[in-house]
Design a protein around this motif. Structure first.
Motif, mmCIF file in Angstrom:
data_model
loop_
_atom_site.group_PDB
_atom_site.id
_atom_site.type_symbol
_atom_site.label_atom_id
_atom_site.label_comp_id
_atom_site.label_asym_id
_atom_site.label_seq_id
_atom_site.Cartn_x
_atom_site.Cartn_y
_atom_site.Cartn_z
ATOM 1 N N UNK A 188 0.826 -1.200 0.000
ATOM 2 C CA UNK A 188 0.000 0.000 0.000
ATOM 3 C C UNK A 188 0.864 1.255 0.000
ATOM 4 N N UNK A 189 0.387 2.274 -0.698
ATOM 5 C CA UNK A 189 1.053 3.582 -0.766
ATOM 6 C C UNK A 189 -0.020 4.652 -0.646
ATOM 7 N N UNK A 190 0.388 5.909 -0.708
ATOM 8 C CA UNK A 190 -0.559 6.994 -0.476
ATOM 9 C C UNK A 190 -1.370 7.390 -1.699
ATOM 10 N N UNK A 191 -1.006 6.898 -2.881
ATOM 11 C CA UNK A 191 -1.772 7.205 -4.087
ATOM 12 C C UNK A 191 -1.203 6.386 -5.233
ATOM 13 N N UNK A 192 -1.949 6.310 -6.328
ATOM 14 C CA UNK A 192 -1.431 5.649 -7.521
ATOM 15 C C UNK A 192 -0.240 6.416 -8.091
ATOM 16 N N UNK A 193 -0.233 7.731 -7.928
ATOM 17 C CA UNK A 193 0.913 8.522 -8.383
ATOM 18 C C UNK A 193 2.160 8.169 -7.590
ATOM 19 N N UNK A 220 1.347 -1.740 -15.357
ATOM 20 C CA UNK A 220 -0.057 -1.653 -15.767
ATOM 21 C C UNK A 220 -0.831 -0.807 -14.760
ATOM 22 N N UNK A 221 -1.407 0.294 -15.231
ATOM 23 C CA UNK A 221 -2.181 1.197 -14.371
ATOM 24 C C UNK A 221 -3.638 0.760 -14.385
ATOM 25 N N UNK A 222 -4.159 0.443 -13.200
ATOM 26 C CA UNK A 222 -5.498 -0.133 -13.047
ATOM 27 C C UNK A 222 -6.483 0.868 -12.454
ATOM 28 N N UNK A 223 -6.170 2.174 -12.524
ATOM 29 C CA UNK A 223 -6.902 3.183 -11.776
ATOM 30 C C UNK A 223 -8.381 3.270 -12.151
ATOM 31 N N UNK A 224 -8.748 2.959 -13.410
ATOM 32 C CA UNK A 224 -10.139 3.091 -13.838
ATOM 33 C C UNK A 224 -10.881 1.754 -13.876
ATOM 34 N N UNK A 239 0.859 -13.319 -14.689
ATOM 35 C CA UNK A 239 1.108 -13.869 -13.365
ATOM 36 C C UNK A 239 2.205 -13.150 -12.603
ATOM 37 N N UNK A 240 2.444 -11.877 -12.928
ATOM 38 C CA UNK A 240 3.427 -11.038 -12.239
ATOM 39 C C UNK A 240 4.868 -11.487 -12.452
ATOM 40 N N UNK A 241 5.119 -12.156 -13.555
ATOM 41 C CA UNK A 241 6.508 -12.460 -13.905
ATOM 42 C C UNK A 241 7.217 -11.211 -14.402
ATOM 43 N N UNK A 242 6.558 -10.506 -15.322
ATOM 44 C CA UNK A 242 7.152 -9.306 -15.901
ATOM 45 C C UNK A 242 6.276 -8.068 -15.719
ATOM 46 N N UNK A 243 5.108 -8.233 -15.134
ATOM 47 C CA UNK A 243 4.145 -7.134 -15.005
ATOM 48 C C UNK A 243 4.049 -6.695 -13.549
ATOM 49 N N UNK A 244 4.045 -5.386 -13.343
ATOM 50 C CA UNK A 244 3.729 -4.764 -12.059
ATOM 51 C C UNK A 244 2.430 -4.007 -12.255
ATOM 52 N N UNK A 245 1.508 -4.173 -11.330
ATOM 53 C CA UNK A 245 0.219 -3.477 -11.449
ATOM 54 C C UNK A 245 0.086 -2.444 -10.338
ATOM 55 N N UNK A 246 -0.440 -1.276 -10.696
ATOM 56 C CA UNK A 246 -0.675 -0.218 -9.709
ATOM 57 C C UNK A 246 -2.128 0.220 -9.795
ATOM 58 N N UNK A 247 -2.618 0.807 -8.705
ATOM 59 C CA UNK A 247 -3.991 1.281 -8.711
ATOM 60 C C UNK A 247 -4.261 2.191 -7.532
ATOM 61 N N UNK A 248 -5.485 2.650 -7.439
ATOM 62 C CA UNK A 248 -5.902 3.540 -6.358
ATOM 63 C C UNK A 248 -7.407 3.691 -6.387
ATOM 64 N N UNK A 249 -7.931 4.537 -5.505
ATOM 65 C CA UNK A 249 -9.375 4.631 -5.318
ATOM 66 C C UNK A 249 -9.910 6.052 -5.472
ATOM 67 N N UNK A 250 -9.097 6.969 -5.964
ATOM 68 C CA UNK A 250 -9.532 8.369 -6.036
ATOM 69 C C UNK A 250 -10.629 8.590 -7.069
ATOM 70 N N UNK A 251 -10.771 7.701 -8.050
ATOM 71 C CA UNK A 251 -11.752 7.915 -9.115
ATOM 72 C C UNK A 251 -13.166 7.509 -8.713
#
Length: 461
Positions: free
Chosen positions: A175-180, A280-284, A300-312
């Protein structure tokens, strides 16, 4: 009068004085109206004015002279145009839209904005959630969070990801403080100055600004109505050997497009062949009517990192984001997070968890999708009548990417709109190459307001 009403009136009095000082209506050393005169002028009590003046004195904006009254403090400051309205003379660059949005007053029309209208967001649920957090155990509101973040929220994010075909354990989520902030941490984690990063062209404007702040070389992959141009992507991967490719799989910002399964597979194969990671940005994602393929789900997260947040879909005022990645990278990423911030906001994480587990969230989300679908169709028709052509039919979300058919520069149109108290989003701010100069991004949630649409017709006419 309630405490909330009193607080609002006090701030209104104080802000009126601040604005007059900023605009030089009240110069340094000028006497401000007496308590009695100010109370009569604004129709408030004298105690409200006294509280406002005490607040301004505490800020250093005014000083009290016993027996004489209150006076503007300090020396003459340079005239600050942005305190008097939008920055009309600022260059239209990747941060232009962010600055104008942040400076926008409550009366500014926002057809180019990046968030849903405030009336569409779960305001009552957020207030209930804040009260619930305030009643929680003391540790929630006083201590640093655990290094990876609030465990119940991480478990919930993992379950929600599985619903979209993305399998990750809670231990793979930070967890972090925002998708940014999530992207900022990943950039610090993966990049050295001068490394190359690929982004979509067009893409979310802050992607470009943030990556350039990390001293990365940012190169755009031309977008098509079906996703990135795969031929161009292959050539750029071979030529530049980028560290990672940053993209949206679902409801891409600003075009609103989503990946097809075949396109997603091809992207992963190309990136694997050239040893390039994918962020991969999952924000929407929650705004999709049906989940599009996720690169993290296929990979399966071998080469992909996914980020997201809840501001939208929740609130932009109490931000919370997350990163999902391969297990062996979790500990070093958490160490970096701790070095930069000592953790993340426990209160915001607890609030997000409470809102997401409230039974009303899914109902609210379904209603939001329904409203957006109706607004999308109507706004697309209305804008087409204003000399604009839609680039691709979005499958959900709230963005329309549209072209000016008369050849005008969208940045000039946006500057003109600012003088009419309206924020538009010109295509050039989304383009690392400076292309898409005759395009505008529209937010259908805001454009559904008849008053906004009437003003848009005047600006675009």
């Amino acid at each position: 009068m309630s405490f909330a009403d009193q607080l609002g009136r006090t701030e209104a009095v104080a802000d009126g004085i601040r604005q007059r000082i900023a605009a030089r209506v009240l110069a340094p050393g000028a006497r401000i109206p007496s308590v009695r005169a100010q109370a009569e002028a604004m129709g408030v009590s004298k105690s409200t004015v006294v509280e406002a003046y005490e607040r301004l004195a505490a800020e250093g904006a005014i000083v009290s002279r016993p027996g004489s009254g209150f006076y503007v403090a300090g020396k003459t400051r340079p005239l600050c145009l942005k305190s008097m309205g939008p920055e009309l003379d600022r260059a239209v660059d990747p941060l232009w839209l962010a600055r104008q949005s942040a400076l926008a007053g409550s009366t500014m029309m926002m057809p180019g904005g990046g968030n849903l209208p405030e009336a569409w967001l779960p305001d009552d649920a957020v207030r209930r959630g804040l009260r619930a957090v305030a009643r929680a155990e003391t540790a929630i509101v006083t201590r640093y969070d655990q290094p990876q973040g609030f465990p119940p929220l991480r478990a919930l994010i993992a379950r929600r990801g599985a619903e979209k075909g993305v399998v990750a354990s809670p231990d793979q989520i930070v967890l972090v403080d925002s998708a940014t902030q999530a992207l900022d941490l990943i950039a610090r984690f993966l990049l050295q100055p001068g490394d190359t990063v690929l982004v979509d062209d067009p893409c979310y404007f802050n992607f470009v600004a943030l990556l350039r702040a990390q001293r990365a070389t940012v190169i755009g992959v031309p977008m098509t109505t079906e996703g990135p141009d795969l031929t161009a992507l292959a050539a750029l991967l071979a030529e530049h050997r980028p560290r990672f490719y940053l993209t949206n799989s679902a409801l891409q910002n600003p075009t609103g497009t989503s990946l097809l399964p075949a396109t997603a597979h091809r992207i992963l194969r190309l990136c694997e062949a050239h040893e390039t990671l994918v962020v991969e940005d999952e924000i929407f994602g929650d705004l999709e009517p049906d989940a599009a393929p996720r690169l993290a789900g296929f990979d399966g997260f071998e080469r992909v990192i996914q980020i997201g947040g809840f501001s939208k879909t929740l609130t932009a005022a109490a931000r919370c984001g997350w990163i999902a990645l391969r297990p062996d990278w979790v500990e070093p990423l958490v160490d970096l997070k701790l070095a930069l911030s000592l953790g993340n906001g426990h209160v915001c994480a607890a609030l997000a968890h409470g809102l997401l587990t409230d039974g009303s969230y899914r109902r609210t989300l379904a209603e939001t999708r329904r409203r957006l679908a109706g607004a999308m169709a109507q706004v697309a028709r209305d804008l087409s009548g204003c000399g604009l052509r839609i680039w691709a039919e979005p499958r959900g979300g709230y963005f329309l990417w549209m072209r000016l058919t008369d050849g005008r520069d969208a940045a000039d149109v946006a500057r003109r709109a600012l003088t009419r108290n309206m924020l538009l989003a010109p295509g050039v701010v989304f383009s690392p190459s400076g292309s898409w100069q005759d395009f505008l991004r529209f937010n259908v949630g805001h454009c559904a307001d008849p008053q906004v649409m009437n003003s848009l017709r005047a600006v675009l006419g």
